[in-house]
Scaffold this motif. Structure first.
Motif, PDB file in Angstrom:
ATOM      1  N   GLU A   1       4.670  26.117  18.125  1.00  0.00           N
ATOM      2  CA  GLU A   1       5.555  26.613  19.189  1.00  0.00           C
ATOM      3  C   GLU A   1       4.726  27.093  20.380  1.00  0.00           C
ATOM      4  N   LEU A   2       3.612  27.734  20.097  1.00  0.00           N
ATOM      5  CA  LEU A   2       2.714  28.159  21.172  1.00  0.00           C
ATOM      6  C   LEU A   2       2.204  26.957  21.960  1.00  0.00           C
ATOM      7  N   ARG A   3       1.740  25.949  21.241  1.00  0.00           N
ATOM      8  CA  ARG A   3       1.192  24.778  21.924  1.00  0.00           C
ATOM      9  C   ARG A   3       2.267  24.044  22.738  1.00  0.00           C
ATOM     10  N   ARG A   4       3.471  23.948  22.191  1.00  0.00           N
ATOM     11  CA  ARG A   4       4.548  23.271  22.933  1.00  0.00           C
ATOM     12  C   ARG A   4       4.944  24.034  24.196  1.00  0.00           C
ATOM     13  N   ALA A   5       4.793  25.336  24.163  1.00  0.00           N
ATOM     14  CA  ALA A   5       5.162  26.144  25.325  1.00  0.00           C
ATOM     15  C   ALA A   5       4.184  25.970  26.477  1.00  0.00           C
ATOM     16  N   ILE A   6       2.979  25.470  26.177  1.00  0.00           N
ATOM     17  CA  ILE A   6       1.931  25.422  27.197  1.00  0.00           C
ATOM     18  C   ILE A   6       1.479  24.007  27.533  1.00  0.00           C
ATOM     19  N   GLU A   7       1.132  23.218  26.532  1.00  0.00           N
ATOM     20  CA  GLU A   7       0.427  21.963  26.796  1.00  0.00           C
ATOM     21  C   GLU A   7       1.249  20.887  27.511  1.00  0.00           C
ATOM     22  N   PRO A   8       2.517  20.651  27.135  1.00  0.00           N
ATOM     23  CA  PRO A   8       3.253  19.595  27.849  1.00  0.00           C
ATOM     24  C   PRO A   8       3.403  19.878  29.341  1.00  0.00           C
ATOM     25  N   GLU A   9       3.685  21.122  29.702  1.00  0.00           N
ATOM     26  CA  GLU A   9       3.808  21.448  31.123  1.00  0.00           C
ATOM     27  C   GLU A   9       2.456  21.355  31.814  1.00  0.00           C
ATOM     28  N   ALA A  10       1.390  21.715  31.093  1.00  0.00           N
ATOM     29  CA  ALA A  10       0.058  21.550  31.668  1.00  0.00           C
ATOM     30  C   ALA A  10      -0.220  20.079  31.946  1.00  0.00           C
ATOM     31  N   GLY A  11       0.208  19.193  31.045  1.00  0.00           N
ATOM     32  CA  GLY A  11       0.035  17.759  31.271  1.00  0.00           C
ATOM     33  C   GLY A  11       0.783  17.284  32.500  1.00  0.00           C
ATOM     34  N   ALA A  12       1.999  17.813  32.692  1.00  0.00           N
ATOM     35  CA  ALA A  12       2.787  17.435  33.870  1.00  0.00           C
ATOM     36  C   ALA A  12       2.088  17.890  35.151  1.00  0.00           C
ATOM     37  N   LEU A  13       1.545  19.095  35.151  1.00  0.00           N
ATOM     38  CA  LEU A  13       0.820  19.580  36.332  1.00  0.00           C
ATOM     39  C   LEU A  13      -0.456  18.777  36.555  1.00  0.00           C
ATOM     40  N   ALA A  14      -1.127  18.412  35.457  1.00  0.00           N
ATOM     41  CA  ALA A  14      -2.349  17.614  35.577  1.00  0.00           C
ATOM     42  C   ALA A  14      -2.049  16.265  36.233  1.00  0.00           C
ATOM     43  N   ALA A  15      -0.888  15.690  35.926  1.00  0.00           N
ATOM     44  CA  ALA A  15      -0.515  14.395  36.519  1.00  0.00           C
ATOM     45  C   ALA A  15      -0.363  14.507  38.033  1.00  0.00           C
ATOM     46  N   ARG A  16      -0.064  15.688  38.513  1.00  0.00           N
ATOM     47  CA  ARG A  16       0.111  15.883  39.963  1.00  0.00           C
ATOM     48  C   ARG A  16      -1.182  16.297  40.656  1.00  0.00           C
ATOM     49  N   ARG A  17      -2.146  16.856  39.899  1.00  0.00           N
ATOM     50  CA  ARG A  17      -3.272  17.521  40.550  1.00  0.00           C
ATOM     51  C   ARG A  17      -4.648  17.071  40.087  1.00  0.00           C
ATOM     52  N   ALA A  18      -4.745  16.289  39.032  1.00  0.00           N
ATOM     53  CA  ALA A  18      -6.061  15.950  38.473  1.00  0.00           C
ATOM     54  C   ALA A  18      -6.904  15.176  39.479  1.00  0.00           C
ATOM     55  N   THR A  19      -8.199  15.435  39.473  1.00  0.00           N
ATOM     56  CA  THR A  19      -9.132  14.695  40.319  1.00  0.00           C
ATOM     57  C   THR A  19      -9.634  13.462  39.565  1.00  0.00           C
ATOM     58  N   SER A  20     -10.203  12.537  40.296  1.00  0.00           N
ATOM     59  CA  SER A  20     -10.743  11.328  39.663  1.00  0.00           C
ATOM     60  C   SER A  20     -11.895  11.680  38.720  1.00  0.00           C
ATOM     61  N   GLU A  21     -12.683  12.700  39.078  1.00  0.00           N
ATOM     62  CA  GLU A  21     -13.780  13.132  38.220  1.00  0.00           C
ATOM     63  C   GLU A  21     -13.248  13.687  36.892  1.00  0.00           C
ATOM     64  N   GLN A  22     -12.171  14.443  36.952  1.00  0.00           N
ATOM     65  CA  GLN A  22     -11.586  14.991  35.727  1.00  0.00           C
ATOM     66  C   GLN A  22     -11.015  13.893  34.843  1.00  0.00           C
ATOM     67  N   ILE A  23     -10.379  12.907  35.463  1.00  0.00           N
ATOM     68  CA  ILE A  23      -9.829  11.794  34.676  1.00  0.00           C
ATOM     69  C   ILE A  23     -10.955  11.013  34.000  1.00  0.00           C
ATOM     70  N   ALA A  24     -12.068  10.840  34.713  1.00  0.00           N
ATOM     71  CA  ALA A  24     -13.221  10.158  34.111  1.00  0.00           C
ATOM     72  C   ALA A  24     -13.754  10.960  32.920  1.00  0.00           C
ATOM     73  N   GLU A  25     -13.772  12.278  33.046  1.00  0.00           N
ATOM     74  CA  GLU A  25     -14.219  13.125  31.936  1.00  0.00           C
ATOM     75  C   GLU A  25     -13.265  12.998  30.751  1.00  0.00           C
ATOM     76  N   LEU A  26     -11.959  12.933  31.040  1.00  0.00           N
ATOM     77  CA  LEU A  26     -10.976  12.768  29.979  1.00  0.00           C
ATOM     78  C   LEU A  26     -11.188  11.439  29.260  1.00  0.00           C
ATOM     79  N   GLU A  27     -11.506  10.402  30.026  1.00  0.00           N
ATOM     80  CA  GLU A  27     -11.795   9.088  29.437  1.00  0.00           C
ATOM     81  C   GLU A  27     -13.014   9.169  28.512  1.00  0.00           C
ATOM     82  N   GLY A  28     -14.003   9.956  28.906  1.00  0.00           N
ATOM     83  CA  GLY A  28     -15.195  10.104  28.074  1.00  0.00           C
ATOM     84  C   GLY A  28     -14.875  10.731  26.724  1.00  0.00           C
ATOM     85  N   TYR A  29     -14.024  11.754  26.745  1.00  0.00           N
ATOM     86  CA  TYR A  29     -13.625  12.368  25.471  1.00  0.00           C
ATOM     87  C   TYR A  29     -12.814  11.387  24.629  1.00  0.00           C
TER      88      TYR A  29
END
Length: 270
Positions: free
Chosen positions: A135-163
Motif C-alpha cells: 500500500e505504501l509503494r502504490r501510494a508513491i511509485e505510480p504517481e512518481a512514474g507519471a511525473l517522471a514521464a513529464r520531467r525526466a531528462t535524456s541522461e536519466q532515461i539512459a541511466e534507467l536503461e542501464g539498470y
C-alpha cells in the motif's frame, strides 16, 4: 516533542499508573547474545526493539532504571542509555522525570525507520505486513512514474536503461537482480524533479529492498517482470504519464502476488 505536549490519544493516561499495565523488563531478564561481527550495542538494539515491535513489551510497559536494565541484559550502563536514546528517537520509548521510561503507543513509532522495517519484515512476515508495504509503494511509485514521464531528462532515461540491461542480465539470479531493480525504482522517484519525492528514494530503500526480497521466491524467476519494466521506460521516454502509472501499478500487483505465494497465503486474502 515540545515540552509539556501531551498527545490526544494519551490524554488522560497517567504515566505513574499505566492503563496498559505495569510490566517491567527486569522481570524478564534476557542476556544479550553476542553475535560475531555485531557490536553489543547493535545486538541489544535489535533484541529490545524487536521485543517492543512484537508486543512482548506492549505500549505502557514501564522499563526499569538503567542500572537494573544493564544488569538484566548484561551490558554496560553506557550501552543501555544509548539504546534507550535511539529507541526514543524512533518513537518507541518515552522518558519523563520521576516516572521513568515507558513504551509509547504504536501510533508514535516511525515505521519507515530502516531498523523498524528490518525488525518487522525479518524471518517471518504475515499478510497484514506485506499488504501495508505494498500500500505504501502504490501510494508513491505510480504517481512518481507519471511525473517522471513529464520531467525526466535524456541522461536519466539512459541511466534507467542501464539498470534495465543489468536486470536482463541477472533475471535468473534473484539476489543479483534485486540490486539494479532497487536502483531502477529509486531512480524513478528522483526523475520526478521533485526534491521531496526524490528524497524518498533513500527513505524507501529498506522498504523496497524488503519487498524485492520477499518477491524473489517466484519459481519463474524475475524474467516475467521484464516486459513491464520495459514498458515503464518506454512510457517515460514518450511522455506517456498514464501508461507509466499503469505499468508501475501492474508491476506492484504482480510483485504482491509473488509475495503472497511465498508466505503461503491466497493473493486475495486480507
Amino acid at each position: 516533542m515540545p515540552s509539556g505536549f501531551q498527545p490526544a490519544d494519551e490524554g488522560n493516561m497517567s504515566y505513574g499508573q499505566s492503563s496498559y499495565g505495569s510490566d517491567r523488563i527486569a522481570d524478564m531478564p534476557v542476556k544479550v547474545a553476542h553475535q560475531p561481527g555485531v557490536s553489543l550495542y547493535a545486538s541489544l538494539l535489535q533484541q529490545l526493539g524487536g521485543r517492543i515491535l512484537r508486543g512482548d513489551l506492549p505500549p505502557g510497559t514501564q522499563l526499569d532504571n538503567v542500572e537494573e536494565l544493564s544488569a538484566a541484559y548484561g551490558v554496560s550502563r553506557t550501552v543501555m542509555r544509548e539504546v534507550i536514546r535511539v529507541l526514543s528517537d524512533k518513537g518507541m520509548l518515552e522518558s519523563r522525570p520521576r516516572t521513568g521510561t515507558r513504551v509509547r503507543p504504536r501510533g508514535h513509532w516511525n515505521f519507515l525507520d530502516p531498523d523498524l522495517l528490518a525488525w518487522r519484515y525479518g524471518a517471518t512476515t504475515d499478510r497484514a505486513d506485506t499488504r501495508a508495504l505494498f500500500e505504501l509503494r502504490r501510494a508513491i511509485e505510480p504517481e512518481a512514474g507519471a511525473l517522471a514521464a513529464r520531467r525526466a531528462t535524456s541522461e536519466q532515461i539512459a541511466e534507467l536503461e542501464g539498470y534495465f540491461a543489468l536486470m536482463e542480465q541477472y533475471a535468473d539470479d534473484g539476489p543479483r537482480f534485486a540490486e539494479p531493480d532497487l536502483a531502477f525504482h529509486q531512480l524513478i522517484l528522483r526523475m520526478t524533479g521533485n526534491e521531496l519525492i526524490g528524497s524518498l528514494a533513500a527513505l524507501m530503500a529498506a522498504a523496497l529492498a524488503i519487498s524485492f526480497r520477499l518477491s524473489d521466491a517466484n519459481p519463474l524467476g524475475q524474467r516475467p517482470s521484464l516486459p513491464l519494466h520495459r514498458r515503464v521506460i518506454d512510457c517515460i521516454r514518450s511522455g506517456d504519464a498514464e501508461g507509466a502509472r499503469e505499468a508501475l501499478l501492474k508491476l506492484l500487483d504482480d510483485a504482491e502476488r509473488d509475495v503472497a505465494r511465498a508466505i503461503g497465503v491466497s493473493p486475495a486474502a486480507g
